[in-house]
Design a protein around this motif. Sequence first.
Motif, PDB file in Angstrom:
ATOM      1  N   GLN A   1     175.924  48.892 111.621  1.00 33.75           N
ATOM      2  CA  GLN A   1     175.226  47.620 111.469  1.00 33.75           C
ATOM      3  C   GLN A   1     174.815  47.053 112.824  1.00 33.75           C
ATOM      4  O   GLN A   1     173.685  46.569 112.993  1.00 33.75           O
ATOM      5  CB  GLN A   1     176.113  46.618 110.726  1.00 33.75           C
TER       6      GLN A   1
ATOM      7  N   ALA B   1     170.818  49.280 107.504  1.00 32.00           N
ATOM      8  CA  ALA B   1     172.117  49.918 107.765  1.00 32.00           C
ATOM      9  C   ALA B   1     172.763  50.398 106.476  1.00 32.00           C
ATOM     10  O   ALA B   1     173.326  51.506 106.423  1.00 32.00           O
ATOM     11  CB  ALA B   1     173.041  48.941 108.491  1.00 32.00           C
TER      12      ALA B   1
ATOM     13  N   VAL C   1     171.951  49.220 114.313  1.00 33.87           N
ATOM     14  CA  VAL C   1     170.661  48.942 113.681  1.00 33.87           C
ATOM     15  C   VAL C   1     170.133  47.577 114.113  1.00 33.87           C
ATOM     16  O   VAL C   1     168.945  47.421 114.413  1.00 33.87           O
ATOM     17  CB  VAL C   1     170.793  49.012 112.148  1.00 33.87           C
TER      18      VAL C   1
END
Length: 217
Positions: free
Chosen positions: A131, A107, A134
């Motif tokens: 985040q 990320a 991912v």
Amino acid sequence: MPRPRQAVLAALVALHGCGDRHADAPWRARRATLLTARNDGRGGGTPQARAFPVRLAQPWLVLPCLAAELADADGERAALAAWCAAGVRRATGRAVPVVGDLGAATAVLLVGLWQIATAARLPPERVAAVQAQVAEALAHPKVRFMPAEDLQCCWELCVGLEAAFAGLLDAGNAGGDADSVRLAAHAALAGLLQATARELAVGAHGFCRGAADGQSA
């Protein structure tokens, strides 16, 4: 100091990998799903709760080859090695870590490239959305059961490339060559996500193509 040529080489490394290591196919395949399977918040917990720990062993497997492939002169290699070491400390808080987070490293690389390419900064909530996106994409058995050495190679590639691009941008800003670094970041991001920064928005669910409700380009 490294020159714009190193930014172009860094983009090529992002596209094709480093050295002769190509055992990261599951990680690359899952990363490619980011734009087709957006995080809807049902993955369970926060990005921190869905960390993807990777055991890290010495010596490094990829970081030394990054400096070798991206630099021609000893001074350039020394600068790139220092940038990579700083990237490791940023990612883990330690100079010689034993555990890394592959989801977080992936990320950070993607966000960093997007910000360099667009000359924009994402607010913390948008970074958190990437985040989570991912983390959800990598939560797949084919990635989870990759050999430990291959997982470490992926982590090192992310950390090293993020550090290299950050250092190259600083050098480019100081030397008036920032545009070359931004163009290289565009190429790297396109290779990693199969979409250019201009085609991407980042919003409440992370990366997506174009703009959508709650998304900001």
